[in-house]
Design a protein around this motif. Structure first.
Motif, PDB file in Angstrom:
ATOM      1  N   PRO A  80       1.024  -1.261   0.082  1.00 56.07           N
ATOM      2  CA  PRO A  80      -0.061   0.000  -0.274  1.00 56.07           C
ATOM      3  C   PRO A  80       0.979   1.373   0.114  1.00 56.07           C
ATOM      4  CG  PRO A  80      -0.562  -1.427   1.887  1.00 56.07           C
ATOM      5  CD  PRO A  80       0.558  -1.952   1.187  1.00 56.07           C
ATOM      6  N   TRP A  81       0.451   2.251  -0.785  1.00 52.92           N
ATOM      7  CA  TRP A  81       0.804   3.543  -0.840  1.00 52.92           C
ATOM      8  C   TRP A  81       0.851   4.264   0.932  1.00 52.92           C
ATOM      9  CZ3 TRP A  81      -1.877   8.450  -0.572  1.00 52.92           C
ATOM     10  CH2 TRP A  81      -0.899   9.590  -0.671  1.00 52.92           C
ATOM     11  N   HIS A  82      -0.401   3.968   1.330  1.00 50.94           N
ATOM     12  CA  HIS A  82      -0.587   4.667   2.444  1.00 50.94           C
ATOM     13  C   HIS A  82      -1.655   3.913   3.401  1.00 50.94           C
ATOM     14  CE1 HIS A  82      -1.055   8.040   5.538  1.00 50.94           C
ATOM     15  NE2 HIS A  82      -2.376   7.887   5.408  1.00 50.94           N
ATOM     16  N   ARG A  83      -1.352   3.792   4.623  1.00 50.84           N
ATOM     17  CA  ARG A  83      -2.271   2.966   5.559  1.00 50.84           C
ATOM     18  C   ARG A  83      -2.453   3.773   6.790  1.00 50.84           C
ATOM     19  NH1 ARG A  83       0.272  -2.733   6.499  1.00 50.84           N
ATOM     20  NH2 ARG A  83       1.222  -2.020   4.654  1.00 50.84           N
ATOM     21  N   GLU A  84      -3.994   3.700   7.155  1.00 50.61           N
ATOM     22  CA  GLU A  84      -4.219   4.590   8.560  1.00 50.61           C
ATOM     23  C   GLU A  84      -5.176   3.677   9.196  1.00 50.61           C
ATOM     24  OE1 GLU A  84      -6.380   8.321   7.794  1.00 50.61           O
ATOM     25  OE2 GLU A  84      -4.828   8.466   6.626  1.00 50.61           O
ATOM     26  N   GLY A  85      -5.134   4.129  10.566  1.00 50.56           N
ATOM     27  CA  GLY A  85      -6.439   3.504  11.499  1.00 50.56           C
ATOM     28  C   GLY A  85      -6.074   2.480  12.090  1.00 50.56           C
ATOM     29  N   LYS A  86      -4.882   1.642  11.942  1.00 52.41           N
ATOM     30  CA  LYS A  86      -4.362   0.269  12.471  1.00 52.41           C
ATOM     31  C   LYS A  86      -4.683   0.239  14.150  1.00 52.41           C
ATOM     32  CE  LYS A  86      -2.246  -3.747  11.276  1.00 52.41           C
ATOM     33  NZ  LYS A  86      -3.068  -4.747  10.719  1.00 52.41           N
ATOM     34  N   SER A  87      -4.125   1.391  14.667  1.00 55.99           N
ATOM     35  CA  SER A  87      -4.079   1.388  15.889  1.00 55.99           C
ATOM     36  C   SER A  87      -5.280   1.659  16.765  1.00 55.99           C
ATOM     37  CB  SER A  87      -3.137   2.359  16.654  1.00 55.99           C
ATOM     38  OG  SER A  87      -3.587   3.770  16.066  1.00 55.99           O
ATOM     39  N   GLN A  88      -6.280   2.359  16.014  1.00 48.84           N
ATOM     40  CA  GLN A  88      -7.540   2.668  16.607  1.00 48.84           C
ATOM     41  C   GLN A  88      -8.614   1.332  16.266  1.00 48.84           C
ATOM     42  OE1 GLN A  88      -6.236   4.794  14.543  1.00 48.84           O
ATOM     43  NE2 GLN A  88      -5.546   6.307  16.122  1.00 48.84           N
ATOM     44  N   LYS A  89      -8.534   0.824  15.176  1.00 46.90           N
ATOM     45  CA  LYS A  89      -9.161  -0.422  14.804  1.00 46.90           C
ATOM     46  C   LYS A  89     -10.962  -0.163  14.787  1.00 46.90           C
ATOM     47  CE  LYS A  89      -5.960  -3.934  16.148  1.00 46.90           C
ATOM     48  NZ  LYS A  89      -4.994  -3.455  16.855  1.00 46.90           N
ATOM     49  N   GLU A  90     -11.167   1.149  14.460  1.00 52.04           N
ATOM     50  CA  GLU A  90     -12.543   1.374  13.864  1.00 52.04           C
ATOM     51  C   GLU A  90     -12.860   1.579  12.443  1.00 52.04           C
ATOM     52  OE1 GLU A  90     -13.694   4.506  16.516  1.00 52.04           O
ATOM     53  OE2 GLU A  90     -13.954   3.342  18.376  1.00 52.04           O
ATOM     54  N   TRP A  91     -11.869   2.234  11.926  1.00 48.97           N
ATOM     55  CA  TRP A  91     -11.808   2.262  10.430  1.00 48.97           C
ATOM     56  C   TRP A  91     -10.409   2.296   9.934  1.00 48.97           C
ATOM     57  CZ3 TRP A  91     -13.676   7.666   8.036  1.00 48.97           C
ATOM     58  CH2 TRP A  91     -13.460   7.622   6.729  1.00 48.97           C
ATOM     59  N   ILE A  92     -10.019   1.234   9.410  1.00 46.71           N
ATOM     60  CA  ILE A  92      -8.652   1.161   8.586  1.00 46.71           C
ATOM     61  C   ILE A  92      -8.721   1.108   7.284  1.00 46.71           C
ATOM     62  CG2 ILE A  92      -6.631  -0.465   8.398  1.00 46.71           C
ATOM     63  CD1 ILE A  92      -7.526  -2.053  10.896  1.00 46.71           C
ATOM     64  N   LEU A  93      -7.934   2.369   6.844  1.00 48.67           N
ATOM     65  CA  LEU A  93      -7.792   2.551   5.301  1.00 48.67           C
ATOM     66  C   LEU A  93      -6.385   1.957   4.781  1.00 48.67           C
ATOM     67  CD1 LEU A  93      -8.818   5.942   3.819  1.00 48.67           C
ATOM     68  CD2 LEU A  93      -6.335   5.135   3.489  1.00 48.67           C
ATOM     69  N   ILE A  94      -6.695   1.343   3.692  1.00 50.21           N
ATOM     70  CA  ILE A  94      -5.409   1.072   2.743  1.00 50.21           C
ATOM     71  C   ILE A  94      -5.473   1.308   1.574  1.00 50.21           C
ATOM     72  CG2 ILE A  94      -4.382  -1.138   2.416  1.00 50.21           C
ATOM     73  CD1 ILE A  94      -6.293  -2.554   4.180  1.00 50.21           C
ATOM     74  N   ASP A  95      -4.522   2.385   1.073  1.00 46.73           N
ATOM     75  CA  ASP A  95      -4.652   3.011   0.035  1.00 46.73           C
ATOM     76  C   ASP A  95      -3.678   2.599  -1.314  1.00 46.73           C
ATOM     77  OD1 ASP A  95      -4.483   5.280  -2.176  1.00 46.73           O
ATOM     78  OD2 ASP A  95      -4.542   6.767  -0.789  1.00 46.73           O
ATOM     79  N   TYR A  96      -4.114   1.875  -2.093  1.00 44.40           N
ATOM     80  CA  TYR A  96      -3.299   1.541  -3.363  1.00 44.40           C
ATOM     81  C   TYR A  96      -3.326   2.636  -4.438  1.00 44.40           C
ATOM     82  CZ  TYR A  96      -2.990  -2.871  -1.001  1.00 44.40           C
ATOM     83  OH  TYR A  96      -2.866  -3.852   0.054  1.00 44.40           O
ATOM     84  N   VAL A  97      -3.348   3.732  -4.099  1.00 46.18           N
ATOM     85  CA  VAL A  97      -3.443   5.054  -5.135  1.00 46.18           C
ATOM     86  C   VAL A  97      -4.889   4.772  -5.983  1.00 46.18           C
ATOM     87  CG1 VAL A  97      -2.242   6.108  -6.981  1.00 46.18           C
ATOM     88  CG2 VAL A  97      -1.158   5.142  -5.143  1.00 46.18           C
ATOM     89  N   ASP A  98      -4.975   3.559  -6.778  1.00 41.72           N
ATOM     90  CA  ASP A  98      -6.246   3.809  -7.658  1.00 41.72           C
ATOM     91  C   ASP A  98      -7.445   3.051  -6.992  1.00 41.72           C
ATOM     92  OD1 ASP A  98      -5.258   5.588  -9.667  1.00 41.72           O
ATOM     93  OD2 ASP A  98      -4.477   3.704 -10.684  1.00 41.72           O
ATOM     94  N   VAL A  99      -6.941   2.344  -5.797  1.00 42.19           N
ATOM     95  CA  VAL A  99      -8.071   1.633  -5.109  1.00 42.19           C
ATOM     96  C   VAL A  99      -7.879   1.660  -3.686  1.00 42.19           C
ATOM     97  CG1 VAL A  99      -8.616  -0.806  -4.507  1.00 42.19           C
ATOM     98  CG2 VAL A  99      -8.122  -0.455  -6.793  1.00 42.19           C
ATOM     99  N   VAL A 100      -8.795   2.207  -2.992  1.00 41.78           N
ATOM    100  CA  VAL A 100      -8.818   2.482  -1.612  1.00 41.78           C
ATOM    101  C   VAL A 100      -9.734   1.318  -0.742  1.00 41.78           C
ATOM    102  CG1 VAL A 100      -8.797   3.916   0.293  1.00 41.78           C
ATOM    103  CG2 VAL A 100      -8.046   4.959  -1.945  1.00 41.78           C
ATOM    104  N   ALA A 101      -9.179   0.731   0.022  1.00 48.27           N
ATOM    105  CA  ALA A 101      -9.813  -0.224   1.004  1.00 48.27           C
ATOM    106  C   ALA A 101     -10.279   0.336   2.278  1.00 48.27           C
ATOM    107  CB  ALA A 101      -9.157  -1.641   1.007  1.00 48.27           C
TER     108      ALA A 101
END
Length: 130
Positions: A80-101
């Motif tokens: 992933p280009w960027h990842r956030e929210g792993k420590s809170q575990k309420e909303w984890i965002l995984i950004d692959y630039v053209d696809v965001v999970a």
């Protein structure tokens, strides 16, 4: 961002393929209410796809996010280009630039209602596996 985008281009991996791998990773850990938003036709969209799902617990949300990362990396070698929210575990965002999970705890998903924010997008609901 450039490094991930260059690797995707060099490996000739499409956003469609990454999107499918993200869905597979979510399904592997029994994610619920998986929705794919195709943003390609939406003016000023920041990605081609948003893939959204819910999990029941902190542990499941963490496992879903890890599974998505593993599926994409195993098949493509892309991180992933960027990842956030792993420590809170309420909303984890995984950004692959053209696809965001987006991996949500159900209460957070109900609060933010991303599907409603992107009402012009084409929606595909992925049936929960029995």
């Amino acid at each position: 961002m450039i490094e991930t985008a260059q690797r995707v281009k060099e490996n000739d991996i499409s956003a469609d393929e990454i999107c499918q791998l993200v869905v597979k990773g979510m399904q592997e850990k029994k994610a619920q209410n998986i929705v794919v938003l195709n943003l390609k036709g939406v003016k000023n969209a920041i990605a081609d796809y948003f893939v959204i799902c819910s999990g029941k617990s902190d542990t499941q949300i963490d496992a879903i996010a890890d599974s998505v990362d593993e599926e994409v990396h195993k098949a493509t070698g892309v991180n992933p280009w960027h990842r956030e929210g792993k420590s809170q575990k309420e909303w984890i965002l995984i950004d692959y630039v053209d696809v965001v999970a987006h991996v949500f705890k159900q209460e957070r998903r109900d609060f933010y209602r991303l599907e409603e924010l992107w009402g012009d997008a084409e929606f595909t609901v992925i049936e929960d596996e029995a």
